[in-house]
Design an enzyme around this catalytic site. Structure first.
Site, short mmCIF file in Angstrom:
data_model
loop_
_atom_site.label_atom_id
_atom_site.label_comp_id
_atom_site.label_asym_id
_atom_site.label_seq_id
_atom_site.Cartn_x
_atom_site.Cartn_y
_atom_site.Cartn_z
N HIS A 21 16.39 -8.53 2.62
CA HIS A 21 15.58 -9.44 3.44
C HIS A 21 16.37 -10.64 3.96
O HIS A 21 15.97 -11.80 3.79
CB HIS A 21 14.36 -9.92 2.65
CG HIS A 21 13.25 -8.92 2.58
ND1 HIS A 21 12.68 -8.34 3.70
CD2 HIS A 21 12.59 -8.38 1.51
CE1 HIS A 21 11.73 -7.51 3.32
NE2 HIS A 21 11.66 -7.49 2.01
N ASP A 48 14.82 -2.56 3.69
CA ASP A 48 14.37 -3.93 3.94
C ASP A 48 15.56 -4.88 3.97
O ASP A 48 15.64 -5.84 3.20
CB ASP A 48 13.30 -4.40 2.94
CG ASP A 48 11.91 -3.86 3.29
OD1 ASP A 48 11.79 -3.07 4.26
OD2 ASP A 48 10.95 -4.23 2.60
N HIS A 75 10.30 -2.62 6.74
CA HIS A 75 10.62 -3.66 7.72
C HIS A 75 11.48 -3.11 8.86
O HIS A 75 11.28 -3.47 10.02
CB HIS A 75 11.25 -4.87 7.03
CG HIS A 75 10.21 -5.71 6.35
ND1 HIS A 75 9.64 -6.82 6.91
CD2 HIS A 75 9.58 -5.51 5.16
CE1 HIS A 75 8.71 -7.31 6.08
NE2 HIS A 75 8.66 -6.53 5.02
MN MN Z 1 9.35 -3.15 1.74
#
Ligand code: MN
Length: 215
Positions: A21, A48, A75
């Site tokens: 992330h 992600d 994502h």
């Molecule tokens: Mn996820």
């Protein structure tokens, strides 16, 4: 591409990292700490790579590195739906706002970088010395694993039903591989149950980034 195959023979050490992330700096610190060698070692991510954190583009740049592989997370899926199909709302409301704030040329560059996510497999099959290790973002939605078997791709990147059962102490091994590594659900510490390893420890929320050595 749903499945991708990697033979561990090609690398010295292999590490699996939880949801990044955008936490590129944290990853670089961890790689230094484990003396990761880009000429000999492989890093596999559970997906992600983008959204929520400071450096989504820095994490996307990992897709250009020969020492890095990642499965597709929800994502990346939302980003691809946005840039490819024009479905913007879901991504915008779930961490994609950094993309919409970019100005013209930067947005074009980001779009190019995000296009690399199309090549990400949903499931990575690692053949190690004495075992098969499978990596997917959220789940392998079947009781038996088999290379190339058709599984629900949306469940692979989104499903929390297996981990929710495990958290209620209900579960079972997934037959057909030795170990499974998943991310997607932030936990205070990794959850290991049967042959399933959940390693998203919520790095983007200020917690440690989990890196596990499997070879
Ligand atoms: Mn996820």
């Amino acid at each position: 591409m749903m499945y991708q195959y990697l033979n561990g023979e090609n690398w010295r050490h292999i590490y699996i990292v939880g949801d990044l992330h955008g936490c590129r700096q944290l990853l670089d610190e961890q790689l230094l700490a484990c003396r990761f060698d880009i000429d000999q070692d492989l890093l596999v991510a559970v997906g992600d790579l983008i959204d929520r954190g400071a450096d989504s583009l820095g994490c996307l740049a990992l897709l250009n590195e020969p020492w890095f592989r990642s499965v597709r997370g929800n994502h990346e899926e939302m980003a691809l739906n946005a840039i490819g199909e024009g479905i913007h709302q879901q991504w915008l409301m779930n961490g994609g706002e950094w993309f919409y704030q970019l100005d013209g040329s930067r947005m074009i560059a980001a779009k190019h970088a995000l296009n690399r996510c199309r090549e990400m497999p949903l499931i990575l099959h690692l053949l190690l010395d004495d075992k098969i290790v499978v990596v997917a973002h959220a789940d392998y939605p079947a009781t038996h694993y088999a290379w190339g078997a058709e599984v629900d791709s949306s469940a692979v990147v989104w499903s929390r039903s297996r981990i929710e059962s495990l958290q209620k102490k209900q579960g079972a091994p997934i037959i057909g591989a030795d170990a499974f590594y998943f991310g997607h659900t932030p936990l205070s510490t990794p959850l290991i149950a049967y042959n399933q390893h959940y390693i998203d420890t919520g790095a983007v929320f200020g917690n440690p980034l989990t890196v596990v050595q499997v070879q």
